[in-house]
Motif scaffolding. Structure first.
Motif, PDB file in Angstrom:
ATOM      1  N   MET A 317       0.827  -1.208   0.000  1.00 34.29           N
ATOM      2  CA  MET A 317       0.000   0.000   0.000  1.00 34.29           C
ATOM      3  C   MET A 317       0.862   1.260   0.000  1.00 34.29           C
ATOM      4  O   MET A 317       0.638   2.181  -0.800  1.00 34.29           O
ATOM      5  N   LEU A 318       1.872   1.307   0.873  1.00 36.21           N
ATOM      6  CA  LEU A 318       2.728   2.489   0.957  1.00 36.21           C
ATOM      7  C   LEU A 318       3.584   2.641  -0.297  1.00 36.21           C
ATOM      8  O   LEU A 318       3.828   3.766  -0.761  1.00 36.21           O
ATOM      9  N   LEU A 319       4.059   1.523  -0.856  1.00 41.56           N
ATOM     10  CA  LEU A 319       4.823   1.592  -2.107  1.00 41.56           C
ATOM     11  C   LEU A 319       3.954   2.149  -3.224  1.00 41.56           C
ATOM     12  O   LEU A 319       4.390   3.033  -3.983  1.00 41.56           O
ATOM     13  N   VAL A 323       4.796   5.641  -5.143  1.00 42.97           N
ATOM     14  CA  VAL A 323       5.139   5.607  -6.570  1.00 42.97           C
ATOM     15  C   VAL A 323       4.132   6.417  -7.378  1.00 42.97           C
ATOM     16  O   VAL A 323       4.511   7.176  -8.289  1.00 42.97           O
ATOM     17  N   MET A 324       2.862   6.296  -7.064  1.00 47.50           N
ATOM     18  CA  MET A 324       1.848   7.055  -7.806  1.00 47.50           C
ATOM     19  C   MET A 324       1.992   8.556  -7.561  1.00 47.50           C
ATOM     20  O   MET A 324       1.777   9.363  -8.474  1.00 47.50           O
ATOM     21  N   ARG A 325       2.371   8.924  -6.350  1.00 51.65           N
ATOM     22  CA  ARG A 325       2.594  10.348  -6.083  1.00 51.65           C
ATOM     23  C   ARG A 325       3.770  10.868  -6.903  1.00 51.65           C
ATOM     24  O   ARG A 325       3.717  11.975  -7.463  1.00 51.65           O
ATOM     25  N   GLU A 326       4.834  10.068  -7.012  1.00 50.10           N
ATOM     26  CA  GLU A 326       5.988  10.481  -7.813  1.00 50.10           C
ATOM     27  C   GLU A 326       5.638  10.531  -9.294  1.00 50.10           C
ATOM     28  O   GLU A 326       6.068  11.445 -10.011  1.00 50.10           O
ATOM     29  N   LEU A 327       4.873   9.558  -9.770  1.00 48.47           N
ATOM     30  CA  LEU A 327       4.450   9.573 -11.174  1.00 48.47           C
ATOM     31  C   LEU A 327       3.614  10.808 -11.479  1.00 48.47           C
ATOM     32  O   LEU A 327       3.777  11.435 -12.535  1.00 48.47           O
ATOM     33  N   THR A 328       2.752  11.175 -10.566  1.00 52.95           N
ATOM     34  CA  THR A 328       1.897  12.341 -10.776  1.00 52.95           C
ATOM     35  C   THR A 328       2.713  13.628 -10.764  1.00 52.95           C
ATOM     36  O   THR A 328       2.503  14.526 -11.596  1.00 52.95           O
ATOM     37  N   ASN A 329       3.649  13.730  -9.858  1.00 46.43           N
ATOM     38  CA  ASN A 329       4.451  14.959  -9.740  1.00 46.43           C
ATOM     39  C   ASN A 329       5.453  15.106 -10.871  1.00 46.43           C
ATOM     40  O   ASN A 329       5.852  16.233 -11.200  1.00 46.43           O
ATOM     41  N   LEU A 427      -1.192   0.526 -13.484  1.00 46.04           N
ATOM     42  CA  LEU A 427      -2.419   0.907 -12.778  1.00 46.04           C
ATOM     43  C   LEU A 427      -2.587   2.425 -12.797  1.00 46.04           C
ATOM     44  O   LEU A 427      -3.711   2.935 -12.959  1.00 46.04           O
ATOM     45  N   TRP A 428      -1.499   3.158 -12.631  1.00 50.09           N
ATOM     46  CA  TRP A 428      -1.579   4.626 -12.689  1.00 50.09           C
ATOM     47  C   TRP A 428      -1.922   5.103 -14.106  1.00 50.09           C
ATOM     48  O   TRP A 428      -2.699   6.048 -14.267  1.00 50.09           O
ATOM     49  N   TYR A 495      -3.882   2.092  -4.466  1.00 49.53           N
ATOM     50  CA  TYR A 495      -4.401   2.853  -5.606  1.00 49.53           C
ATOM     51  C   TYR A 495      -5.690   3.587  -5.226  1.00 49.53           C
ATOM     52  O   TYR A 495      -5.867   4.770  -5.553  1.00 49.53           O
ATOM     53  N   PHE A 496      -6.558   2.908  -4.497  1.00 47.40           N
ATOM     54  CA  PHE A 496      -7.811   3.531  -4.071  1.00 47.40           C
ATOM     55  C   PHE A 496      -7.532   4.705  -3.131  1.00 47.40           C
ATOM     56  O   PHE A 496      -8.139   5.781  -3.269  1.00 47.40           O
ATOM     57  N   LEU A 497      -6.626   4.529  -2.179  1.00 49.41           N
ATOM     58  CA  LEU A 497      -6.307   5.613  -1.253  1.00 49.41           C
ATOM     59  C   LEU A 497      -5.693   6.800  -1.989  1.00 49.41           C
ATOM     60  O   LEU A 497      -5.968   7.967  -1.655  1.00 49.41           O
TER      61      LEU A 497
END
Length: 662
Positions: A317-319, A323-329, A427-428, A495-497
Motif C-alpha cells: 500500500m505504501l509503495l 510511486v503514484m505520487r511520484e508519477l503524478t508529480n 495501474l496509474w 491505488y484507491f487511497l
C-alpha cells in the motif's frame, strides 16, 4: 535352651514381618533407580566386558570413571558432589516433566587431583526411552556429570549400552556433542568474530566521533557538516523520538499506520515467544498442551502469525501510494532503479550485519544444557546460506535451512517490491481498465494454494510427518507465489487511497455501519475458524484447504477496512488510538525490532534454559514483556549504529551523483 527358643522365635517374627511388607512398584523401582544405576554402570564400565578399544581418550575416560565410582561407593565428598549434580527423576513425570538436567553450575565446578592427573568435570545430557512400560511415557533427558576426559561419542556409546542392558530404549535423534559442556580454559575467537569486532568498532567509532563533533558544535556555536549530523547519536535520537500531532485535515501521512505497524510488531513477538514455548522443556507439559488448545492459546499463537500478511499489505500500500505520487508529480516519469536501491539500503545493511553478528558471536552469548542444541542450527544455517539470505531468495533456495527463520518474510517482500513498480505504473496509467488483471493476481495464488493442498493431500491439524510438514511450508507458506495475493490486494488498496487522497470519501452511515459490522464479524469468524482448526479434532483435509487458501485475504481485507475508516475520519476512538503520537517512535524502530527479537528470544530465553520452565499464562506474559523490552533496547542500538548511518551514506552518494550530473 531358652536362648535358642527366643532366637528361633525372633527369626520367625522377622521373616513374617519381612514377608508382610508390600512389594514396591516395578515401574517406580525402574524409574527411580535410573540415575544411580547409570552412575554405578559407568563406574564399573572398565571392569565389565564392554569393548573399549585402543583409543587413548576412551581409556583415560573409563579410568576416571572407575575412580569416580570407587569414590562414590566410599562416600567421598567430591564424588557425592559430582553425583549430587546429576539429574534425578522429578515429580510430574507422567504430566510431561521429562527434562531433568541436574545442576549445570554445580557440575562444572567439580575438580580435584585424581591419581596422576586432574579430574575435571563436564556436564552432558543423555536421552532414554521406555518400551517396557504398559503405558506411554515420553523419553527423558537426564543430565549427568562426567570426567572431561570422556568424549561425546563415547558417552553416547556407554549410554546406549546402559539402556540396552536395563530395559530402556537408546534414542538416536540428537547429536551428543551438542549436549556436552566442558570448562574450556579460553574460547579463542575465530576470524569471523575478529573481523566483526574490527568492522563494528570502526562504525561505532565513526558514530561516536560524529556525535562528539555535533555536541562540540552546539556548545561552541560552530557549524557542523550535515553528513556528520546524519550519523550523530544526538541528531538521530532526536529524529527517532520526534513526534508530530495528528493533522486535523486529511493528509498523505496515514497516521493510523504507525499504530497498526507497532501493534503488529508486538503480535509477531507474541507469536515467536509462543513458538519457543511450544518446544521448551516444561515441568507441566499437559498444562501447556491444554493452553495451546484453548481459545486464548490458539489466538495468541496462530492468529498472531497473520501479522506478517498485514505487513505485506502495508508495504504494498505504501509503495503504491509513494510511486503514484511520484508519477503524478513528474509527469509519468519514475526512477525504478532508485526505488530499488533505496529499498535495498533500507533493508539490507541492518539485516546483513545481524547475520554477520549471529555467525560471529551467537555461540559466545551463553551456555546451558540446551544452548548449542538451540543456537547451533541457526549459526550453521547462516554460515552456509548467508548468500541466499542477502540475495532475498532463501524462501526458494534454502527453505529447509533458513538463516534466521523469521526472515522468510523479507525474501517475499523484496521479490514483490522489485516487480511491483511495473504493475503500479500500469495501474496509474490505465486505471480501472486493468483492475480485472489485478483481481486475477489476487485470485490466482488463492487457487494455487487450494490446489496444492488438495493435490498433495496436505492438512493443518493434526500435524503431519516432519518431511510432509516441510513440503507444505515450502509450497504454501514461504513461497512468494502463495503469498502474493495479499500483496496485490494491498496494491489495489493503495491505488484507491491515492485516488481519494484529496477529499474525504463520503459514504452513508448505513453503508459504513453495515460494512463495519461485516468486517468485525468476518474477523471473529476467522478467529473462530482458527480455533476449530487447531483444537483436537478429526482429520479434514478439504476444510483445511479452504481455510489456508482464503483466510489470509479475508483477514487483511478486514484490516484494510479499518485503515479506510481511519484515513477518512470515521475511525473515532480507534483512529485516535492508532494515530497516537506515541506510536511514531515505535514504528520507526519496528523493522529492527522485527529483525532482532528472534535472536533475543533465542539467546536470552530459549537457549539458556537450565531447568524446566513452569508454564502458565502469567509466565508467558512475563516472558513477552521481557522480550519486548530487550528487543526495543537492542533495536535502538542497531538503528542508531547500523541503519541510520547506512541511510545517511545513501543520501550522500545520491547527492554526489546528482551534483556530478549537473
Amino acid at each position: 535352651m531358652r536362648q535358642f527358643f527366643w532366637l528361633i522365635l525372633g527369626l520367625l517374627c522377622a521373616g513374617l514381618s519381612t514377608s508382610s511388607e508390600p512389594q514396591s512398584s516395578v515401574v517406580v523401582r525402574q524409574l527411580e533407580s535410573i540415575p544411580f544405576s547409570f552412575a554405578k554402570f559407568l563406574g564399573q564400565f572398565r571392569s565389565s566386558n564392554h569393548t573399549i578399544g585402543d583409543y587413548l581418550p576412551d581409556k583415560v575416560c573409563v579410568f576416571d570413571l572407575e575412580q569416580f565410582g570407587n569414590a562414590l561407593q566410599s562416600d567421598a565428598l567430591w564424588a557425592l558432589n559430582v553425583y549430587d549434580s546429576w539429574g534425578k527423576i522429578p515429580a510430574g513425570l507422567l504430566q510431561g516433566n521429562y527434562f531433568m538436567p541436574g545442576n549445570f553450575e554445580q557440575c562444572r565446578k567439580q575438580t580435584r587431583p585424581n591419581a596422576a592427573r586432574w579430574f575435571n568435570s563436564q556436564h552432558c545430557t543423555v536421552r532414554f526411552g521406555f518400551h517396557t512400560l504398559a503405558f506411554p511415557l515420553s523419553p527423558v533427558w537426564l543430565g549427568i556429570c562426567l570426567p572431561d576426559s570422556c568424549e561425546p561419542g563415547f558417552i553416547k556409546l556407554m549410554a546406549d549400552y546402559f539402556a540396552l542392558e536395563n530395559g530402556l530404549d537408546p534414542i538416536n535423534d540428537y547429536l551428543q556433542a551438542d549436549f556436552c559442556y566442558r570448562n574450556e580454559p579460553s574460547q579463542n575467537l575465530g576470524g569471523v568474530a575478529i573481523s566483526a569486532i574490527v568492522i563494528l568498532s570502526i562504525i561505532a567509532a565513526g558514530v561516536v566521533a560524529s556525535t562528539a563533533a555535533e555536541v562540540f558544535g552546539l556548545l561552541f556555536k560552530r557549524p557542523v557538516p550535515q553528513y556528520l549530523k546524519d550519523i550523530s547519536l544526538y541528531n538521530n535520537l532526536a529524529t527517532l523520538f520526534k513526534t508530530e500531532p495528528k493533522a486535523e485535515q486529511k493528509t498523505d501521512t496515514l497516521d493510523c499506520v504507525n499504530g497498526i505497524r507497532s501493534i503488529l510488531m508486538l503480535q509477531i513477538i507474541a507469536h515467536h515467544v509462543h513458538d519457543a514455548l511450544r518446544n521448551l522443556p516444561v515441568s507441566n507439559n499437559l498444562s501447556r498442551e491444554e493452553y495451546f488448545e484453548t481459545a486464548p492459546g490458539i489466538l495468541s499463537y496462530r492468529v498472531s502469525a497473520l501479522s506478517a500478511d498485514i505487513f505485506l499489505v502495508l508495504s504494498a500500500m505504501l509503495l503504491t501510494y509513494g510511486v503514484m505520487r511520484e508519477l503524478t508529480n513528474n509527469a509519468g516519469k519514475i526512477g525504478i532503479v532508485r526505488i530499488w536501491i533505496h529499498r535495498i539500503v533500507r533493508v539490507l545493511p541492518a539485516y546483513g550485519f545481524l547475520i554477520y553478528f549471529v555467525v560471529a558471536f551467537a555461540e559466545h552469548f551463553g551456555e546451558g544444557p540446551l544452548y548449542r542444541h538451540v543456537v547451533q542450527p541457526t549459526v550453521d544455517a547462516c554460515a552456509d546460506n548467508w548468500w541466499s539470505a542477502i540475495l532475498f531468495i532463501q524462501n526458494y533456495v534454502n527453505p529447509d535451512r533458513l538463516c534466521l527463520p523469521h526472515t522468510w518474510y523479507l525474501s517475499v517482500d523484496m521479490q514483490l517490491y522489485i516487480v511491483s513498480p511495473i504493475f503500479i505504473y500500469l495501474l496509474w496509467r490505465y486505471g480501472k481498465q486493468i483492475t480485472p488483471g489485478l483481481a486475477m493476481l489476487v485470485l490466482i495464488p488463492v487457487v494455487c494454494v487450494f490446489a496444492t493442498f488438495t493435490y498433495n493431500d496436505f492438512w493443518l491439524n493434526p500435524p503431519m510427518a516432519d518431511d510432509r510438514e516441510m513440503h507444505r511450508l515450502r509450497s504454501t507458506y514461504y513461497a512468494t507465489h502463495a503469498r502474493m495475493s495479499v500483496w496485490f490486494f494491498g496494491i489495489g488498496f493503495g491505488y484507491f487511497l491515492f485516488q481519494t487522497r484529496e477529499k474525504q470519501v463520503k459514504w452513508s452511515v448505513t453503508v459504513l455501519t453495515v460494512v463495519s459490522i461485516f468486517a468485525t464479524a468476518l474477523s471473529g469468524f476467522i478467529m473462530y475458524t482458527a480455533h476449530e482448526i487447531y483444537k483436537p479434532r478429526a482429520l479434514d483435509p478439504l476444510g483445511d484447504a479452504f481455510y489456508e487458501s482464503l483466510h489470509r485475504v479475508a483477514w487483511v481485507g478486514c484490516h484494510m477496512w479499518l485503515i479506510f475508516m481511519c484515513v477518512n475520519g470515521y475511525g473515532s476512538v480507534l483512529d485516535s488510538f492508532l494515530s497516537w503520537a506515541v506510536w511514531q517512535p515505535v514504528a520507526r524502530l519496528s523493522y529492527c525490532m522485527y529483525l532482532i527479537h528472534y535472536v533475543v528470544i533465542m539467546v536470552t530465553f530459549e537457549a539458556v534454559t537450565r531447568q524446566p520452565f513452569h508454564f502458565s499464562a502469567i509466565n508467558v506474559q512475563y516472558i513477552m514483556l521481557g522480550v519486548v523490552g530487550l528487543s526495543a533496547a537492542a533495536s535502538l542500538v542497531w538503528t542508531l549504529f547500523i541503519e541510520r548511518p547506512c541511510v545517511a551514506l545513501e543520501k550522500k552518494v545520491c547527492l554526489l551523483i546528482r551534483r556530478s550530473r549537473q
